[in-house]
Design a protein around this motif. Structure first.
Motif, PDB file in Angstrom:
ATOM      1  N   ASN A 125       0.844  -1.188   0.000  1.00 31.49           N
ATOM      2  CA  ASN A 125       0.000   0.000   0.000  1.00 31.49           C
ATOM      3  C   ASN A 125       0.880   1.239   0.000  1.00 31.49           C
ATOM      4  O   ASN A 125       2.012   1.206   0.494  1.00 31.49           O
ATOM      5  CB  ASN A 125      -0.903   0.031   1.242  1.00 31.49           C
ATOM      6  N   THR A 127       0.695   5.636   0.605  1.00 28.71           N
ATOM      7  CA  THR A 127      -0.061   6.829   0.982  1.00 28.71           C
ATOM      8  C   THR A 127       0.735   8.072   0.611  1.00 28.71           C
ATOM      9  O   THR A 127       1.874   8.250   1.063  1.00 28.71           O
ATOM     10  CB  THR A 127      -0.355   6.842   2.498  1.00 28.71           C
ATOM     11  N   HIS A 129       1.256  11.688   1.278  1.00 26.42           N
ATOM     12  CA  HIS A 129       0.929  12.642   2.340  1.00 26.42           C
ATOM     13  C   HIS A 129       0.906  14.074   1.831  1.00 26.42           C
ATOM     14  O   HIS A 129       0.001  14.849   2.165  1.00 26.42           O
ATOM     15  CB  HIS A 129       1.958  12.530   3.479  1.00 26.42           C
ATOM     16  N   GLU A 148      -3.327  13.230   1.580  1.00 26.19           N
ATOM     17  CA  GLU A 148      -3.412  11.958   2.324  1.00 26.19           C
ATOM     18  C   GLU A 148      -4.131  10.904   1.467  1.00 26.19           C
ATOM     19  O   GLU A 148      -5.054  10.220   1.912  1.00 26.19           O
ATOM     20  CB  GLU A 148      -4.133  12.150   3.658  1.00 26.19           C
ATOM     21  N   LYS A 150      -4.507   7.494  -0.212  1.00 37.43           N
ATOM     22  CA  LYS A 150      -4.037   6.134   0.038  1.00 37.43           C
ATOM     23  C   LYS A 150      -4.475   5.199  -1.078  1.00 37.43           C
ATOM     24  O   LYS A 150      -5.637   5.175  -1.469  1.00 37.43           O
ATOM     25  CB  LYS A 150      -4.568   5.614   1.378  1.00 37.43           C
ATOM     26  N   THR A 152      -4.324   1.074  -2.137  1.00 34.71           N
ATOM     27  CA  THR A 152      -4.107  -0.253  -1.550  1.00 34.71           C
ATOM     28  C   THR A 152      -4.074  -1.329  -2.633  1.00 34.71           C
ATOM     29  O   THR A 152      -4.521  -1.112  -3.759  1.00 34.71           O
ATOM     30  CB  THR A 152      -5.210  -0.578  -0.531  1.00 34.71           C
TER      31      THR A 152
END
Length: 239
Positions: A125, A127, A129, A148, A150, A152
């Motif tokens: 995964n 992310t 930021h 933010e 994300k 997966t």
């Protein structure tokens, strides 16, 4: 005169006996078993790099006199930040392959100088930021965004060329080092971003190429022995 003759005869007899013992064949074992270890670079990095968590286990099994089946598996959690962006990649990896030993061991030595290959894959995964946006206007600073975002279920597949050594420093205990050249062959990209780090692969450079190195400590679990007989001139008699 008789005493002198006796001394000469005794000396010749001893010399002949010593040469006979030296010329006797010697028997030594080739050990076959499972060697299990850990990458000490990744393990130690948990203590001195606050932006990294990870561990890698490695194993190899001796298939025949020269060839070994090999594997590595583990996980990595890597945070990266610079002037342009910051992101976190976390996930697991598995690498499978083989290596050939090119070192000619003497008697019961069991060291390796090897070249091999791996097929690697990761499931991770990522992310995003923050990242900096170029406004295109010289009078205004670049804008920093904090999405933010994300992603997966990402995957990556790659190939590795591995060169290394393993040295037995105590009974069944080995230390080793290796260098690797890696090339990505498939990946799934995160949404609105690009993969820059892959568990097990590391950082990607231009052209989907990566490099790496490792130091290992491992222990051999012996399963069986195949005995060899050699003359003292290292001529193999029986395998």
């Amino acid at each position: 005169m008789r005493t002198f003759s006796f001394i000469i005869s005794a000396f010749l007899a001893c010399t002949t006996n010593l040469f006979a013992q030296d010329s006797l064949p010697k028997i030594y074992p080739d050990v076959y078993g499972l060697r299990i270890g850990i990458d000490v670079v990744k393990a130690s990095r948990n203590f001195w790099d606050k932006d990294y968590k990870g561990l890698e286990f490695n194993a190899d099994y001796r298939y025949n006199k020269k060839w070994y089946l090999a594997a590595e598996a583990g996980f990595e959690d890597k945070f990266k930040e610079d002037d342009q962006l910051s992101f976190t990649t976390t996930g697991m990896f598995l690498k499978l392959g083989a290596e050939r030993n090119f070192h000619q061991n003497w008697l019961d030595m069991d060291n390796l100088i090897y070249v091999g290959g791996r097929y690697g894959l990761s499931y991770h995964n990522q992310t995003l930021h923050s990242y900096r946006v170029n406004t295109g206007n010289a009078y205004f600073d670049e804008e920093m965004q904090y999405p933010e975002l994300k992603s997966t279920g990402l995957m990556a597949h790659w190939l590795e060329l591995v060169v290394g050594i393993k040295v037995e420093v105590a009974n069944n205990l080995y230390v080793g080092m290796n260098a690797r050249l890696k090339g990505l062959i498939y990946q799934t990209q995160p949404e609105g971003f690009e993969n820059l780090y892959y568990p097990g692969f590391g950082q990607k450079f231009s052209g989907n190429i990566g490099v790496g190195f490792g130091y290992t400590v491992s222990y051999m679990i012996p399963f069986k022995k195949k005995f060899n007989t050699v003359n003292t001139d290292r001529t193999l008699i029986r395998k």
